[in-house]
Scaffold this motif. Structure first.
Motif, PDB file in Angstrom:
ATOM      1  N   THR A   3      -3.925  -5.399   0.197  1.00  0.00           N
ATOM      2  CA  THR A   3      -4.743  -4.965  -0.934  1.00  0.00           C
ATOM      3  C   THR A   3      -4.555  -3.468  -1.152  1.00  0.00           C
ATOM      4  O   THR A   3      -4.674  -2.684  -0.208  1.00  0.00           O
ATOM      5  CB  THR A   3      -6.232  -5.247  -0.692  1.00  0.00           C
ATOM      6  OG1 THR A   3      -6.415  -6.649  -0.460  1.00  0.00           O
ATOM      7  CG2 THR A   3      -7.060  -4.828  -1.896  1.00  0.00           C
ATOM      8  N   ILE A   4      -4.244  -3.109  -2.387  1.00  0.00           N
ATOM      9  CA  ILE A   4      -4.110  -1.706  -2.764  1.00  0.00           C
ATOM     10  C   ILE A   4      -5.374  -1.259  -3.493  1.00  0.00           C
ATOM     11  O   ILE A   4      -5.894  -1.992  -4.346  1.00  0.00           O
ATOM     12  CB  ILE A   4      -2.885  -1.498  -3.677  1.00  0.00           C
ATOM     13  CG1 ILE A   4      -1.595  -1.755  -2.910  1.00  0.00           C
ATOM     14  CG2 ILE A   4      -2.869  -0.090  -4.242  1.00  0.00           C
ATOM     15  CD1 ILE A   4      -0.356  -1.630  -3.771  1.00  0.00           C
ATOM     16  N   SER A   5      -5.818  -0.058  -3.162  1.00  0.00           N
ATOM     17  CA  SER A   5      -6.949   0.544  -3.872  1.00  0.00           C
ATOM     18  C   SER A   5      -6.693   2.043  -3.982  1.00  0.00           C
ATOM     19  O   SER A   5      -5.788   2.570  -3.342  1.00  0.00           O
ATOM     20  CB  SER A   5      -8.267   0.277  -3.139  1.00  0.00           C
ATOM     21  OG  SER A   5      -8.230   0.815  -1.830  1.00  0.00           O
ATOM     22  N   ARG A   6      -7.473   2.700  -4.824  1.00  0.00           N
ATOM     23  CA  ARG A   6      -7.303   4.142  -4.960  1.00  0.00           C
ATOM     24  C   ARG A   6      -8.626   4.827  -5.255  1.00  0.00           C
ATOM     25  O   ARG A   6      -9.538   4.220  -5.823  1.00  0.00           O
ATOM     26  CB  ARG A   6      -6.253   4.486  -6.024  1.00  0.00           C
ATOM     27  CG  ARG A   6      -6.608   4.127  -7.424  1.00  0.00           C
ATOM     28  CD  ARG A   6      -5.418   4.297  -8.382  1.00  0.00           C
ATOM     29  NE  ARG A   6      -5.225   5.670  -8.802  1.00  0.00           N
ATOM     30  CZ  ARG A   6      -4.224   6.076  -9.574  1.00  0.00           C
ATOM     31  NH1 ARG A   6      -3.308   5.204  -9.995  1.00  0.00           N
ATOM     32  NH2 ARG A   6      -4.114   7.344  -9.941  1.00  0.00           N
ATOM     33  N   ALA A  18     -10.762  10.435  -7.583  1.00  0.00           N
ATOM     34  CA  ALA A  18     -11.373  11.743  -7.332  1.00  0.00           C
ATOM     35  C   ALA A  18     -10.701  12.456  -6.161  1.00  0.00           C
ATOM     36  O   ALA A  18     -10.671  13.689  -6.107  1.00  0.00           O
ATOM     37  CB  ALA A  18     -12.865  11.589  -7.054  1.00  0.00           C
ATOM     38  N   LYS A  19     -10.152  11.665  -5.235  1.00  0.00           N
ATOM     39  CA  LYS A  19      -9.486  12.233  -4.061  1.00  0.00           C
ATOM     40  C   LYS A  19      -7.965  12.186  -4.172  1.00  0.00           C
ATOM     41  O   LYS A  19      -7.269  12.563  -3.224  1.00  0.00           O
ATOM     42  CB  LYS A  19      -9.927  11.485  -2.798  1.00  0.00           C
ATOM     43  CG  LYS A  19     -11.400  11.635  -2.475  1.00  0.00           C
ATOM     44  CD  LYS A  19     -11.759  10.884  -1.196  1.00  0.00           C
ATOM     45  CE  LYS A  19     -13.228  11.048  -0.838  1.00  0.00           C
ATOM     46  NZ  LYS A  19     -13.579  10.325   0.407  1.00  0.00           N
ATOM     47  N   ASN A  20      -7.446  11.684  -5.295  1.00  0.00           N
ATOM     48  CA  ASN A  20      -5.990  11.544  -5.473  1.00  0.00           C
ATOM     49  C   ASN A  20      -5.372  10.807  -4.288  1.00  0.00           C
ATOM     50  O   ASN A  20      -4.318  11.192  -3.770  1.00  0.00           O
ATOM     51  CB  ASN A  20      -5.322  12.917  -5.639  1.00  0.00           C
ATOM     52  CG  ASN A  20      -5.698  13.588  -6.941  1.00  0.00           C
ATOM     53  OD1 ASN A  20      -5.903  12.926  -7.957  1.00  0.00           O
ATOM     54  ND2 ASN A  20      -5.814  14.903  -6.917  1.00  0.00           N
ATOM     55  N   THR A  21      -6.035   9.734  -3.884  1.00  0.00           N
ATOM     56  CA  THR A  21      -5.623   9.000  -2.697  1.00  0.00           C
ATOM     57  C   THR A  21      -5.465   7.519  -3.009  1.00  0.00           C
ATOM     58  O   THR A  21      -6.269   6.945  -3.750  1.00  0.00           O
ATOM     59  CB  THR A  21      -6.656   9.186  -1.572  1.00  0.00           C
ATOM     60  OG1 THR A  21      -6.743  10.578  -1.243  1.00  0.00           O
ATOM     61  CG2 THR A  21      -6.247   8.419  -0.324  1.00  0.00           C
ATOM     62  N   VAL A  22      -4.421   6.923  -2.438  1.00  0.00           N
ATOM     63  CA  VAL A  22      -4.188   5.495  -2.562  1.00  0.00           C
ATOM     64  C   VAL A  22      -4.188   4.896  -1.160  1.00  0.00           C
ATOM     65  O   VAL A  22      -3.773   5.543  -0.197  1.00  0.00           O
ATOM     66  CB  VAL A  22      -2.865   5.201  -3.297  1.00  0.00           C
ATOM     67  CG1 VAL A  22      -1.659   5.725  -2.530  1.00  0.00           C
ATOM     68  CG2 VAL A  22      -2.713   3.724  -3.603  1.00  0.00           C
ATOM     69  N   TYR A  23      -4.697   3.664  -1.061  1.00  0.00           N
ATOM     70  CA  TYR A  23      -4.814   2.989   0.220  1.00  0.00           C
ATOM     71  C   TYR A  23      -4.048   1.667   0.185  1.00  0.00           C
ATOM     72  O   TYR A  23      -3.882   1.053  -0.868  1.00  0.00           O
ATOM     73  CB  TYR A  23      -6.282   2.699   0.534  1.00  0.00           C
ATOM     74  CG  TYR A  23      -7.175   3.914   0.493  1.00  0.00           C
ATOM     75  CD1 TYR A  23      -7.889   4.231  -0.658  1.00  0.00           C
ATOM     76  CD2 TYR A  23      -7.286   4.757   1.594  1.00  0.00           C
ATOM     77  CE1 TYR A  23      -8.703   5.354  -0.711  1.00  0.00           C
ATOM     78  CE2 TYR A  23      -8.102   5.883   1.557  1.00  0.00           C
ATOM     79  CZ  TYR A  23      -8.809   6.169   0.399  1.00  0.00           C
ATOM     80  OH  TYR A  23      -9.604   7.284   0.352  1.00  0.00           O
TER      81      TYR A  23
END
Length: 121
Positions: free
Chosen positions: A68-71, A74-79
């Motif tokens: 699962t991809i999420s982002r 506000a933090k310019n971060t992707v998981y």
């Protein structure tokens, strides 16, 4: 300049889970698509999945239902949450982003240095 940096890789047993993170930093005006790719030894780099700024996602067939991809815009971060890991998921995982450094530039393609994920008993 802008840069991406991944974290969260490591060694995990088959069936286990890992969560990768990728933070963009530096001069950032806007980010559109963020994604994850991977490259196993002797193979070409392949898409794992991507996510738009509005949250739409696309996944490779090999990881659907497990990853699962999420982002966090506000933090310019992707998981990348990886569950039910298999030995064939072993690879270097790279973060990718389409990033605009200021209002006058175009979106350019940025890559992180990669993080190793090893699935083995």
């Amino acid at each position: 300049q802008a840069q991406l940096e991944e974290s969260g890789g490591g060694l995990v047993q088959p069936g286990g889970s890992l969560r990768l993170s990728c933070a963009a930093s530096g001069s950032i005006f806007s980010i559109n698509v963020m994604g994850w790719y991977r490259q196993a030894p002797g193979k070409q780099r392949e898409l794992v999945g991507m996510i738009t700024s509005s949250g739409s996602t696309v996944y490779a067939d090999s990881v659907k239902g497990r990853f699962t991809i999420s982002r966090d815009n506000a933090k310019n971060t992707v998981y990348l949450q990886m569950n039910s890991l298999k030995p064939e998921d072993t690879a270097v995982y790279y973060c990718n982003a389409g990033l605009k450094r200021n209002r006058y530039t175009n979106f350019d393609n940025y890559w992180g240095p990669g993080t190793q994920v090893t699935v083995s008993s």
